[in-house]
Design an enzyme around this catalytic site. Structure first.
Site, PDB file in Angstrom:
ATOM      1  CG  HIS A  73       6.356   2.832   6.602  1.00 13.96           C
ATOM      2  ND1 HIS A  73       5.679   2.135   5.645  1.00 13.96           N
ATOM      3  CD2 HIS A  73       7.321   1.987   7.056  1.00 13.96           C
ATOM      4  CE1 HIS A  73       6.190   0.923   5.522  1.00 13.96           C
ATOM      5  NE2 HIS A  73       7.176   0.809   6.376  1.00 13.96           N
ATOM      6  CE1 TYR A 202      -1.731   3.391   1.141  1.00 16.94           C
ATOM      7  CE2 TYR A 202      -3.946   2.558   0.749  1.00 16.94           C
ATOM      8  CZ  TYR A 202      -2.950   2.931   1.621  1.00 16.94           C
ATOM      9  OH  TYR A 202      -3.158   2.829   2.978  1.00 16.94           O
ATOM     10  N   PRO A 294     -11.271  -0.061   4.418  1.00 16.91           N
ATOM     11  CG  PRO A 294     -10.382  -2.085   3.681  1.00 16.91           C
ATOM     12  CD  PRO A 294     -11.661  -1.339   3.783  1.00 16.91           C
ATOM     13  CE  LYS A 298      -7.029   8.176   8.917  1.00 23.56           C
ATOM     14  NZ  LYS A 298      -5.675   8.253   9.411  1.00 23.56           N
ATOM     15  CE1 TYR A 386      -2.851   5.951   4.242  1.00 19.91           C
ATOM     16  CE2 TYR A 386      -1.081   5.953   5.868  1.00 19.91           C
ATOM     17  CZ  TYR A 386      -1.877   5.284   4.957  1.00 19.91           C
ATOM     18  OH  TYR A 386      -1.703   3.929   4.765  1.00 19.91           O
TER      19      TYR A 386
HETATM   20  C1  PHB Z   1      -2.486  -3.452   5.963  1.00 20.95           C
HETATM   21  O1  PHB Z   1      -1.253  -3.509   6.008  1.00 20.95           O
HETATM   22  O2  PHB Z   1      -3.187  -4.417   6.325  1.00 20.95           O
HETATM   23  C2  PHB Z   1      -3.153  -2.240   5.435  1.00 20.95           C
HETATM   24  C3  PHB Z   1      -2.398  -1.148   5.084  1.00 20.95           C
HETATM   25  C4  PHB Z   1      -3.020  -0.008   4.596  1.00 20.95           C
HETATM   26  C5  PHB Z   1      -4.388   0.026   4.465  1.00 20.95           C
HETATM   27  C6  PHB Z   1      -5.152  -1.075   4.826  1.00 20.95           C
HETATM   28  C7  PHB Z   1      -4.542  -2.213   5.309  1.00 20.95           C
HETATM   29  O3  PHB Z   1      -4.980   1.129   3.958  1.00 20.95           O
END
Ligand code: PHB
Ligand code: APR
Length: 392
Positions: A73, A202, A294, A298, A386
């Protein structure tokens, strides 16, 4: 009685990668895991690998399936106030990106690689305890295959996650710890449906946070903010989908595709660091030493960063006799850990609805989101964090 150079507690990404890296340098280890192989290979966890993590795994022979099945990505999308803002990694970082590949896939690859080389992993052990971590006679006691066992080792690596026994083996008054709990949790679902977007989305809305993520072209992973006291039964499939639609479908012509829910669970959110990552002959790594919420993706990357330092330090110790890198282990890890802690706290604060927040705090959150949208340096800072930093 068993003997090995490094006794490793925990067959998560941290313990397994350490064992793999040590074996490449001719150092013997035994991994003790209290769950079954099937359990650890199927446990659904996060799935975002930073560039540095992908590079390290590839360099040590673990890249084959990762490159075939992992999804590269080049950005993420942030939605708020009915606006969308893309963080473009190609434009904002020096050519770094992320790869979506489930943590349990990393675990499967590591177990396969260890077993192919006759690596020793004991699954289904119980009653693990560390005796005399602060002495030269350190040993691990455990129960396995109907008998009590003792593993004598030169060093112990505590890679047994947040609820393991390793950290508790350091006397409480010797541990320097930091802890913050958040007044919300994430409800995560794994879904049999193709991704509704090319990149992770997000979202911060009036009802709270949601995230649309993925595992493969046919499996998606969605999260929705919930109360940490909620039981999973309080969330029917209809309630979950309704919440996800409301929070994510805030831009024109975008629809979240539903599918069969294959798995669902609630994860509490916490920031925690035990700075005492060494106690005599015991070294803590990964979730055993630190936890992040989460939101910044990280957790696994910090575990891998720790192991990059720990493996190098053990290799130096066994090749030259020098303990210099073991002595600087905690300090080296903690630079990355605290950066990750700050970023995860920042992303969490930016994107969630805080139940007790005042109108003043809500305005600050909106101001920060607007700043991110309008300022390239602000977006660059988010992108840099990130995709992650090099393990130097
Ligand atoms: C996930 O795909 O499980 C995932 C992706 C981004 C995050 C946390 C979990 O910030
Ligand atoms: N004895 C033996 N094994 C144990 C014990 C114990 N007493 N307690 C826990 N374990 C095992 C767990 O079953 C698990 O397989 O230790 C392993 C720890 O693995 P992880 O929890 O995956 O931790 P780590 O390897 O540090 O990886 C960090 O995991 O939770 C995620 O978000 C986190 O992505 C991050 C990653």
């Amino acid at each position: 009685m068993l003997h090995t150079q490094i006794g490793i507690i925990g067959a998560g990404p941290a313990g397994l990668l350490l064992s793999h890296l040590l074996a490449r340098a001719g150092i013997d280890s035994i991994v003790l895991e209290n769950r079954s192989r099937g359990y650890v290979e199927n446990r659904v966890r996060a799935g975002v690998l930073e560039q540095g993590t992908v590079n390290l795994l590839s360099e040590v022979g673990l890249g084959e399936r990762l490159h075939k099945e992992g999804m590269a990505h080049h950005g993420i999308e942030i939605r708020f106030n009915k606006k969308s803002h893309r963080i473009d990694f190609d434009e904002l970082t020096d050519g770094k990106g992320i790869t979506i590949y489930g943590q349990q896939e990393v675990v499967k690859d590591l177990i396969a690689a260890r077993l192919k080389q006759d690596g020793k992993i004991l699954f289904d052990v119980s009653n693990v305890s560390i005796d005399d971590p602060n002495s030269d006679a350190v040993k691990i006691k455990f129960h396995h295959a109907d008998s009590e066992q003792e593993l004598h080792c030169d060093y112990v690596a505590g890679c047994d996650g947040f609820h393991g026994v390793s950290r508790e083996s350091i006397p409480g008054d010797e541990r320097v710890e930091f802890n913050r709990e958040y007044p919300f949790a994430w409800l995560g679902i794994l879904v049999a449906a193709p991704p509704s977007a090319d990149e992770l989305v997000y979202a911060n809305g009036p009802d709270g946070f949601a995230l649309h993520s993925m595992r493969s072209p046919s499996i998606t992973r969605n999260y929705i903010q919930c109360d940490p006291e909620d039981s999973i039964e309080a969330w029917s499939d209809d309630r979950i989908w309704q919440g996800l639609h409301d929070r994510l479908e805030t831009v024109a012509d975008w629809k979240l595709q539903e599918g069969e829910i294959l798995e669902k669970g609630i994860t509490p959110m916490r920031s925690y660091v035990c700075e005492t990552m060494r106690y005599g002959r015991l070294f803590l790594a990964g979730d055993a030493a630190h936890i992040v919420p989460p939101t910044g993706a990280k957790g696994m990357n910090l575990a891998i960063s720790d192991i990059s330092y720990l493996s190098t330090a053990f290799i130096e110790r066994f090749k030259t006799g020098s303990e210099k890198l073991l002595e600087s282990y905690a300090a080296n890890c903690l630079r990355h850990v605290w950066r990750g802690e700050h970023f995860s706290w920042y992303m969490t604060s930016l994107l969630h609805k805080f139940p007790q927040s005042s109108p003043f705090q809500e305005r600050l959150q909106s101001a920060e989101l607007e700043y991110l949208r309008q300022s390239t340096p602000a977006s660059r800072s988010l992108a840099e964090n990130y995709v992650g930093f090099n393990f130097d």
